[in-house]
Design an enzyme around this catalytic site. Structure first.
Site, PDB file in Angstrom:
ATOM      1  N   TYR A  53     -26.537  -3.779  -8.568  1.00  0.00           N
ATOM      2  CA  TYR A  53     -25.989  -2.464  -8.937  1.00  0.00           C
ATOM      3  C   TYR A  53     -26.204  -1.454  -7.812  1.00  0.00           C
ATOM      4  O   TYR A  53     -25.316  -0.664  -7.493  1.00  0.00           O
ATOM      5  CB  TYR A  53     -26.660  -1.962 -10.224  1.00  0.00           C
ATOM      6  CG  TYR A  53     -25.979  -0.717 -10.771  1.00  0.00           C
ATOM      7  CD1 TYR A  53     -24.943  -0.837 -11.697  1.00  0.00           C
ATOM      8  CD2 TYR A  53     -26.349   0.551 -10.349  1.00  0.00           C
ATOM      9  CE1 TYR A  53     -24.295   0.284 -12.180  1.00  0.00           C
ATOM     10  CE2 TYR A  53     -25.709   1.679 -10.829  1.00  0.00           C
ATOM     11  CZ  TYR A  53     -24.679   1.538 -11.746  1.00  0.00           C
ATOM     12  OH  TYR A  53     -24.030   2.652 -12.214  1.00  0.00           O
ATOM     13  N   PHE A  85       2.047  11.062   0.781  1.00  0.00           N
ATOM     14  CA  PHE A  85       2.355   9.886  -0.030  1.00  0.00           C
ATOM     15  C   PHE A  85       2.346  10.367  -1.493  1.00  0.00           C
ATOM     16  O   PHE A  85       1.689  11.362  -1.811  1.00  0.00           O
ATOM     17  CB  PHE A  85       1.284   8.819   0.211  1.00  0.00           C
ATOM     18  CG  PHE A  85       1.477   7.591  -0.611  1.00  0.00           C
ATOM     19  CD1 PHE A  85       2.562   6.752  -0.395  1.00  0.00           C
ATOM     20  CD2 PHE A  85       0.581   7.254  -1.614  1.00  0.00           C
ATOM     21  CE1 PHE A  85       2.746   5.620  -1.174  1.00  0.00           C
ATOM     22  CE2 PHE A  85       0.759   6.118  -2.388  1.00  0.00           C
ATOM     23  CZ  PHE A  85       1.843   5.299  -2.166  1.00  0.00           C
ATOM     24  N   ASP A  86       3.048   9.682  -2.391  1.00  0.00           N
ATOM     25  CA  ASP A  86       3.213  10.254  -3.742  1.00  0.00           C
ATOM     26  C   ASP A  86       1.896  10.466  -4.508  1.00  0.00           C
ATOM     27  O   ASP A  86       1.717  11.503  -5.147  1.00  0.00           O
ATOM     28  CB  ASP A  86       4.280   9.534  -4.577  1.00  0.00           C
ATOM     29  CG  ASP A  86       4.109   8.027  -4.631  1.00  0.00           C
ATOM     30  OD1 ASP A  86       3.077   7.538  -4.143  1.00  0.00           O
ATOM     31  OD2 ASP A  86       5.005   7.346  -5.155  1.00  0.00           O
ATOM     32  N   ASP A  89      -5.349  10.581   6.149  1.00  0.00           N
ATOM     33  CA  ASP A  89      -4.936   9.644   5.101  1.00  0.00           C
ATOM     34  C   ASP A  89      -4.548   8.366   5.842  1.00  0.00           C
ATOM     35  O   ASP A  89      -3.427   8.221   6.317  1.00  0.00           O
ATOM     36  CB  ASP A  89      -3.764  10.230   4.304  1.00  0.00           C
ATOM     37  CG  ASP A  89      -3.281   9.275   3.205  1.00  0.00           C
ATOM     38  OD1 ASP A  89      -3.897   8.204   3.026  1.00  0.00           O
ATOM     39  OD2 ASP A  89      -2.276   9.607   2.542  1.00  0.00           O
ATOM     40  N   ALA A 131      -4.223   4.851   5.568  1.00  0.00           N
ATOM     41  CA  ALA A 131      -3.999   3.521   4.989  1.00  0.00           C
ATOM     42  C   ALA A 131      -3.648   2.516   6.085  1.00  0.00           C
ATOM     43  O   ALA A 131      -4.052   1.366   6.024  1.00  0.00           O
ATOM     44  CB  ALA A 131      -2.881   3.579   3.953  1.00  0.00           C
ATOM     45  N   LYS A 166      -4.020  -1.924   2.346  1.00  0.00           N
ATOM     46  CA  LYS A 166      -3.065  -2.078   3.441  1.00  0.00           C
ATOM     47  C   LYS A 166      -3.784  -2.741   4.626  1.00  0.00           C
ATOM     48  O   LYS A 166      -4.031  -3.927   4.574  1.00  0.00           O
ATOM     49  CB  LYS A 166      -2.472  -0.708   3.815  1.00  0.00           C
ATOM     50  CG  LYS A 166      -1.401  -0.198   2.849  1.00  0.00           C
ATOM     51  CD  LYS A 166      -1.936   0.282   1.537  1.00  0.00           C
ATOM     52  CE  LYS A 166      -0.911   0.977   0.691  1.00  0.00           C
ATOM     53  NZ  LYS A 166      -1.295   2.307   0.289  1.00  0.00           N
ATOM     54  N   HIS A 187      10.559   6.006 -12.138  1.00  0.00           N
ATOM     55  CA  HIS A 187      11.143   4.781 -11.576  1.00  0.00           C
ATOM     56  C   HIS A 187      10.393   3.524 -11.980  1.00  0.00           C
ATOM     57  O   HIS A 187      10.957   2.439 -11.973  1.00  0.00           O
ATOM     58  CB  HIS A 187      11.266   4.881 -10.051  1.00  0.00           C
ATOM     59  CG  HIS A 187       9.972   5.118  -9.338  1.00  0.00           C
ATOM     60  ND1 HIS A 187       9.262   6.294  -9.473  1.00  0.00           N
ATOM     61  CD2 HIS A 187       9.257   4.334  -8.508  1.00  0.00           C
ATOM     62  CE1 HIS A 187       8.165   6.206  -8.737  1.00  0.00           C
ATOM     63  NE2 HIS A 187       8.135   5.036  -8.144  1.00  0.00           N
TER      64      HIS A 187
HETATM   65  C1  LIG Z   1      -1.044   3.370  -0.577  1.00  0.00           C
HETATM   66  C2  LIG Z   1      -1.297   4.715  -0.064  1.00  0.00           C
HETATM   67  C3  LIG Z   1      -2.138   5.609  -0.751  1.00  0.00           C
HETATM   68  C4  LIG Z   1      -2.730   5.297  -2.127  1.00  0.00           C
HETATM   69  O1  LIG Z   1      -3.469   4.143  -2.103  1.00  0.00           O
HETATM   70  P1  LIG Z   1      -3.617   3.163  -3.381  1.00  0.00           P
HETATM   71  O2  LIG Z   1      -4.551   2.123  -2.857  1.00  0.00           O
HETATM   72  O3  LIG Z   1      -2.249   2.634  -3.681  1.00  0.00           O
HETATM   73  O4  LIG Z   1      -4.180   3.936  -4.488  1.00  0.00           O
HETATM   74  C5  LIG Z   1      -2.366   6.842  -0.184  1.00  0.00           C
HETATM   75  N1  LIG Z   1      -1.800   7.197   0.972  1.00  0.00           N
HETATM   76  C6  LIG Z   1      -0.988   6.377   1.664  1.00  0.00           C
HETATM   77  C7  LIG Z   1      -0.386   6.824   2.950  1.00  0.00           C
HETATM   78  C8  LIG Z   1      -0.701   5.114   1.167  1.00  0.00           C
HETATM   79  O5  LIG Z   1       0.133   4.302   1.833  1.00  0.00           O
END
Ligand SMILES: *Cc1c(COP(=O)(O)O)cnc(C)c1O
Length: 462
Positions: free
Chosen positions: A73, A125-126, A216, A218, A259, A453
């Site tokens: 843990y 990103f969304d 950000d 990824a 990613k 969507h």
């Molecule tokens: C995928 C992504 C996120 C969110 O990550 P999740 O692992 O899907 O929650 C945030 N910002 C960018 C640029 C992304 O490609």
């Protein structure tokens, strides 16, 4: 001119069978799915290009790591290993594991934003936009103009428009800007890279106005590969050094490890300065939302696999092959006159469906038509990044018109071969040849209020 395929820098020792249904079966399946690709079963899909997120194939090293995960843990050795790898690669003092990228946003953003504050990004990103808004803030995109024109080739189309950034800061008041978010690569603009010069310029502006800068990140490794390939002065630097330099410009990072971390689940919040007052607050939010800070919503084995994936994701041979897959497909599309966000970005091909169906209006969803045709034609699953995804104006309830009508073919890491990519290209070319015979698009028969969507029902307009 055709680009040669870069052969895989790995061999395959474990396989997952896939099957292809007949055209009649596929037509029945997509009808049952209410013409929504998210409602299809994975077993009914031949080549799944819905996303590159969490769909990665792990290596033998990672699978071996799974077996040696420490499930304690608190203070698990798998955490120590992940922390060491992330510190080594990103150069940040504090490394907080979380279960995925949006969890990182949920942990960090309320510490930077509140009602009345703004967040500015090259492009949100969304989920990142959603977490800005959930924290009470407002999100503003500030990407360079070139990004808005898919057919126009330019380097680093993911960049921030720095003139506009500074103008926005002055207009809003620096004290009202809670955070600037640099998204690398710029996912929403088509996986387009951001140059090191642009990151440096943005960091200088943030320093000048004393604004927090979050990366950000990824796809930091894919971004570094583009910098090495295309930015003067970086040709001879190692990917590891370029990755590290990218992170020096920001104060914090939020990472979806699904990613470039090459795992199926995982994420990271990083804080550059370990003495920052943010560290105990990040830990506290993590404990509330994700789990104790030495595992943050991940099991020990997942942290172990991520620690290994972080190193595999920055290997140059791997990245040459990975980006090579995109370049290979893009060159085939060029030969056949299929328009996409060019030059091709890091994690997939964003086909310009507006160019393929110029006679179909946005409210009949050209990018959704192409996604559905790809399934019917060859069992390929991909999705609309256009007006169908964008949805309705929250005030008037009217369908919004998206700036782009992209059909996104995201390529999972280390999963598909050259022959699979040829199937995809052949299907796109076949559809392009009969595109003018498709006269009408789709209408929505049912939709939920938000993120429609994923769930909406559609039917063809006849
Ligand atoms: C995928 C992504 C996120 C969110 O990550 P999740 O692992 O899907 O929650 C945030 N910002 C960018 C640029 C992304 O490609």
């Amino acid at each position: 001119m055709s680009i040669k395929y870069v052969a895989e820098p790995f061999r395959i020792r474990s396989v997952e069978p896939i099957r292809i249904l007949s055209r009649e079966e596929r037509e029945a399946k997509i009808k049952q799915a209410k013409f929504n690709v998210f409602q299809l079963k994975s077993e009914d899909v031949y080549i799944d290009l819905l996303t590159d997120s969490g769909t990665n194939a792990m290596s033998v090293g990672q699978w071996a790591g799974i077996m040696s995960g420490d499930e304690a843990y608190a203070g698990a050795s798998s955490y120590t290993k992940l922390e060491a790898a992330a510190r080594d690669i990103f150069g940040y003092d504090y490394v907080q594991p979380v279960h995925q990228g949006r969890a990182a946003e949920k942990v960090l953003f309320p510490l930077l934003l509140c009602e009345g504050k703004f967040a500015i990004s090259n492009m949100f990103f969304d989920t990142t936009r959603a977490h800005v808004e959930l924290a009470g803030g407002r999100a503003i995109d500030c990407v360079v103009e070139e990004a808005r024109n898919p057919g126009v080739r330019a380097k680093f189309k993911g960049n921030m428009d720095i003139t506009r950034l500074e103008a926005l800061i002055n207009e809003l008041g620096a004290e009202n800007v809670g955070v600037v978010v640099m998204t690398i690569t710029n996912n929403s603009a088509g996986g387009q890279p951001v140059s090191m010069q642009n990151m440096r310029d943005v960091a200088l502006i943030c320093k000048k106005y004393n604004i927090h800068l979050n990366l950000d990140a990824a796809r930091y490794a894919e971004n570094a590969y583009f910098i090495k390939r295309d930015e003067a002065g970086y040709e001879d630097k190692s990917i590891k050094d370029i990755v590290a330099e990218q992170f020096t410009y920001a104060d914090t990072c939020t990472i979806s490890s699904k990613k470039d971390g090459i795992v199926n689940m995982g994420g990271i919040v990083g804080v550059k300065d370990g003495s920052s007052e943010l560290v105990p607050k990040v830990k506290a939010n993590c404990i509330s939302y994700e789990g104790f800070y030495s595992y943050g919503g991940l099991s020990g084995r997942e942290m172990e696999a991520l620690a290994i994936g972080l190193y595999e994701g920055i290997e140059e041979d791997y990245l040459r092959y990975r980006i090579g897959q995109m370049e290979y497909m893009a060159s085939k599309l060029d030969e056949n006159g299929v328009i996409y966000q060019a030059p091709v970005g890091g994690h997939g091909i964003f086909v310009d469906a507006k160019a393929m169906f110029p006679h179909i209006p946005y409210h009949e969803f050209p990018a959704q038509i192409l996604a559905l045709e790809l399934y019917k034609e060859a069992g390929i699953r991909c999705c609309d990044i256009g007006s169908f995804m964008l949805g309705n104006d929250p005030d008037s309830g009217k369908q919004l018109e998206s700036e782009f009508e992209f059909t996104r073919l995201a390529i999972p890491r280390r999963v598909y071969t050259q022959a699979h990519l040829d199937v995809v290209v052949d299907a796109l070319v076949a559809i392009k040849d009969y595109a003018s015979s498709i006269k009408r698009g789709y209408r929505i028969t049912w939709e939920p209020e938000i993120l429609r969507h994923f769930q909406a029902h559609l039917e063809p307009i006849v």
